[in-house]
Scaffold this motif. Sequence first.
Motif, PDB file in Angstrom:
ATOM      1  N   ARG A  82      16.560   4.648   1.848  1.00 49.65           N
ATOM      2  CA  ARG A  82      16.725   3.444   2.673  1.00 49.65           C
ATOM      3  C   ARG A  82      16.208   3.665   4.081  1.00 49.65           C
ATOM      4  NH1 ARG A  82      22.051   3.222   0.404  1.00 49.65           N
ATOM      5  NH2 ARG A  82      22.901   3.834   2.436  1.00 49.65           N
ATOM      6  N   ALA A  83      16.385   4.862   4.581  1.00 44.92           N
ATOM      7  CA  ALA A  83      15.987   5.152   5.962  1.00 44.92           C
ATOM      8  C   ALA A  83      14.480   5.339   6.113  1.00 44.92           C
ATOM      9  CB  ALA A  83      16.715   6.407   6.449  1.00 44.92           C
ATOM     10  N   GLU A  84      13.827   5.900   5.085  1.00 45.34           N
ATOM     11  CA  GLU A  84      12.428   6.282   5.219  1.00 45.34           C
ATOM     12  C   GLU A  84      11.436   5.231   4.720  1.00 45.34           C
ATOM     13  OE1 GLU A  84      11.625  10.075   3.527  1.00 45.34           O
ATOM     14  OE2 GLU A  84      13.075  11.142   4.780  1.00 45.34           O
ATOM     15  N   PHE A  85      11.881   4.303   3.873  1.00 41.60           N
ATOM     16  CA  PHE A  85      10.943   3.359   3.266  1.00 41.60           C
ATOM     17  C   PHE A  85      11.439   1.931   3.429  1.00 41.60           C
ATOM     18  CE2 PHE A  85      10.643   7.387   0.970  1.00 41.60           C
ATOM     19  CZ  PHE A  85       9.283   7.629   1.015  1.00 41.60           C
ATOM     20  N   ARG A  86      10.485   1.005   3.580  1.00 41.41           N
ATOM     21  CA  ARG A  86      10.837  -0.408   3.725  1.00 41.41           C
ATOM     22  C   ARG A  86      10.141  -1.296   2.703  1.00 41.41           C
ATOM     23  NH1 ARG A  86      15.327  -1.194   5.363  1.00 41.41           N
ATOM     24  NH2 ARG A  86      14.792  -3.372   5.825  1.00 41.41           N
ATOM     25  N   GLU A  87       9.124  -0.774   2.021  1.00 42.24           N
ATOM     26  CA  GLU A  87       8.399  -1.565   1.030  1.00 42.24           C
ATOM     27  C   GLU A  87       8.764  -1.086  -0.372  1.00 42.24           C
ATOM     28  OE1 GLU A  87       4.230  -1.726   1.658  1.00 42.24           O
ATOM     29  OE2 GLU A  87       4.396  -2.485   3.724  1.00 42.24           O
TER      30      GLU A  87
ATOM     31  N   HIS B  51       6.606   4.024  -2.447  1.00 46.46           N
ATOM     32  CA  HIS B  51       5.582   5.038  -2.262  1.00 46.46           C
ATOM     33  C   HIS B  51       6.229   6.343  -1.810  1.00 46.46           C
ATOM     34  CE1 HIS B  51       2.197   1.827  -1.671  1.00 46.46           C
ATOM     35  NE2 HIS B  51       2.726   1.823  -2.875  1.00 46.46           N
ATOM     36  N   GLY B  52       6.828   7.027  -2.765  1.00 44.10           N
ATOM     37  CA  GLY B  52       7.535   8.262  -2.463  1.00 44.10           C
ATOM     38  C   GLY B  52       6.624   9.475  -2.453  1.00 44.10           C
ATOM     39  N   SER B  53       7.227  10.635  -2.743  1.00 40.31           N
ATOM     40  CA  SER B  53       6.515  11.904  -2.598  1.00 40.31           C
ATOM     41  C   SER B  53       5.347  12.051  -3.571  1.00 40.31           C
ATOM     42  CB  SER B  53       7.495  13.070  -2.785  1.00 40.31           C
ATOM     43  OG  SER B  53       8.107  13.001  -4.068  1.00 40.31           O
ATOM     44  N   HIS B  54       5.389  11.350  -4.702  1.00 45.96           N
ATOM     45  CA  HIS B  54       4.320  11.498  -5.698  1.00 45.96           C
ATOM     46  C   HIS B  54       3.198  10.480  -5.528  1.00 45.96           C
ATOM     47  CE1 HIS B  54       6.610  14.477  -7.823  1.00 45.96           C
ATOM     48  NE2 HIS B  54       7.620  13.644  -8.027  1.00 45.96           N
ATOM     49  N   TYR B  55       3.329   9.576  -4.572  1.00 43.29           N
ATOM     50  CA  TYR B  55       2.364   8.487  -4.452  1.00 43.29           C
ATOM     51  C   TYR B  55       0.948   8.994  -4.217  1.00 43.29           C
ATOM     52  CZ  TYR B  55      -0.214   4.591  -2.415  1.00 43.29           C
ATOM     53  OH  TYR B  55      -1.181   3.659  -2.137  1.00 43.29           O
ATOM     54  N   GLN B  56       0.756   9.870  -3.250  1.00 39.76           N
ATOM     55  CA  GLN B  56      -0.586  10.352  -2.930  1.00 39.76           C
ATOM     56  C   GLN B  56      -1.188  11.134  -4.088  1.00 39.76           C
ATOM     57  OE1 GLN B  56      -2.471   9.460  -0.515  1.00 39.76           O
ATOM     58  NE2 GLN B  56      -0.884   8.280   0.563  1.00 39.76           N
ATOM     59  N   GLU B  57      -0.364  11.900  -4.792  1.00 40.70           N
ATOM     60  CA  GLU B  57      -0.857  12.655  -5.943  1.00 40.70           C
ATOM     61  C   GLU B  57      -1.352  11.714  -7.039  1.00 40.70           C
ATOM     62  OE1 GLU B  57       0.868  15.675  -9.394  1.00 40.70           O
ATOM     63  OE2 GLU B  57       2.037  15.302  -7.567  1.00 40.70           O
ATOM     64  N   LEU B  58      -0.577  10.657  -7.295  1.00 40.75           N
ATOM     65  CA  LEU B  58      -0.971   9.689  -8.317  1.00 40.75           C
ATOM     66  C   LEU B  58      -2.214   8.906  -7.891  1.00 40.75           C
ATOM     67  CD1 LEU B  58       2.532   8.315  -9.354  1.00 40.75           C
ATOM     68  CD2 LEU B  58       1.082   9.901 -10.631  1.00 40.75           C
ATOM     69  N   ARG B  59      -2.296   8.601  -6.618  1.00 38.27           N
ATOM     70  CA  ARG B  59      -3.475   7.885  -6.117  1.00 38.27           C
ATOM     71  C   ARG B  59      -4.730   8.742  -6.275  1.00 38.27           C
ATOM     72  NH1 ARG B  59      -4.339   3.519  -2.696  1.00 38.27           N
ATOM     73  NH2 ARG B  59      -6.328   3.581  -1.600  1.00 38.27           N
ATOM     74  N   ARG B  60      -4.614  10.033  -5.987  1.00 44.56           N
ATOM     75  CA  ARG B  60      -5.766  10.929  -6.165  1.00 44.56           C
ATOM     76  C   ARG B  60      -6.171  11.012  -7.638  1.00 44.56           C
ATOM     77  NH1 ARG B  60      -3.180  13.799  -1.890  1.00 44.56           N
ATOM     78  NH2 ARG B  60      -1.987  15.043  -3.386  1.00 44.56           N
ATOM     79  N   LEU B  61      -5.194  10.992  -8.524  1.00 46.25           N
ATOM     80  CA  LEU B  61      -5.488  11.008  -9.959  1.00 46.25           C
ATOM     81  C   LEU B  61      -6.325   9.777 -10.331  1.00 46.25           C
ATOM     82  CD1 LEU B  61      -2.999  11.753 -12.850  1.00 46.25           C
ATOM     83  CD2 LEU B  61      -4.504   9.773 -12.954  1.00 46.25           C
ATOM     84  N   LEU B  62      -5.941   8.604  -9.837  1.00 47.24           N
ATOM     85  CA  LEU B  62      -6.678   7.380 -10.134  1.00 47.24           C
ATOM     86  C   LEU B  62      -8.070   7.411  -9.506  1.00 47.24           C
ATOM     87  CD1 LEU B  62      -3.847   4.727  -9.707  1.00 47.24           C
ATOM     88  CD2 LEU B  62      -4.788   5.637 -11.838  1.00 47.24           C
TER      89      LEU B  62
END
Length: 247
Positions: A209-214, A227-238
């Motif tokens: 709740r404190a770190e994310f708003r979307e 968009h948590g800790s795995h977001y950038q990793e998954l984006r790089r995969l795509l």
Amino acid sequence: MHEVSFRFYAQLNDFLASARRGRRFVHVLRHVTSVKDAIEALGVPHPEVGVILINGAAEDFAARLRDGDDVSVYPAFRSLDIGDVRRVDAAPLHPVRFAVDAHLGKLVSLLRLAGFDAVTVGEDADLANTAAREQRVVLTRDVALLKRSVVRHGYWVRHTDPERQLAEVLERFDLVGQMEPFARCLRCNTRLVAAEADAIANRLLPRTRAEFREFRRCPGCEQIYWHGSHYQELRRLLERAGYRDHS
């Protein structure tokens, strides 16, 4: 007994014994049969076939083979214009939706991650019937599944690594430009909707709740995404699969 010569082209050779790949060979038929039955008896499932020439003339799957016939078999083309040549493959589906073999569970998740409608069903017969009823493309590594008569749209996935499978399917169906990352629920395939942070606050950990708003919510299973800790990793995969953000 009938002797018929066959030549398979491009990726259709993946289904043949090594001695028959990339060359014309003679196959002996014990009785008069359709060209479809002969092609599948040689190992090639009908959804992978696009054009059949018998003695130089385009024919459909029902054509009967006779002694001395020369058969040329071409794969299903997606981007190649072959004019008014008779095709045997079904017209492409728009939009492309998938029914995926349960043994390709990771591929299902990656297709959903990329924004594509992908379902999975446990039994082969159920999967084939679901694909036919809902106008979906069957994805499988089981050649026998693709040979079921009810399957009109299908593809045999060549690679075994899930990430390479994703890139392969995107290329095969020319879908890179249609990717819509993070738009579907990875659990149940439902399209996600925006969720107000205050409305779901009681379902989030204090740190989240404190770190994310979307946030996004799945209307099907009520899973919450951000968009948590795995977001950038998954984006790089795509991105490795071809995705480019042009926004």
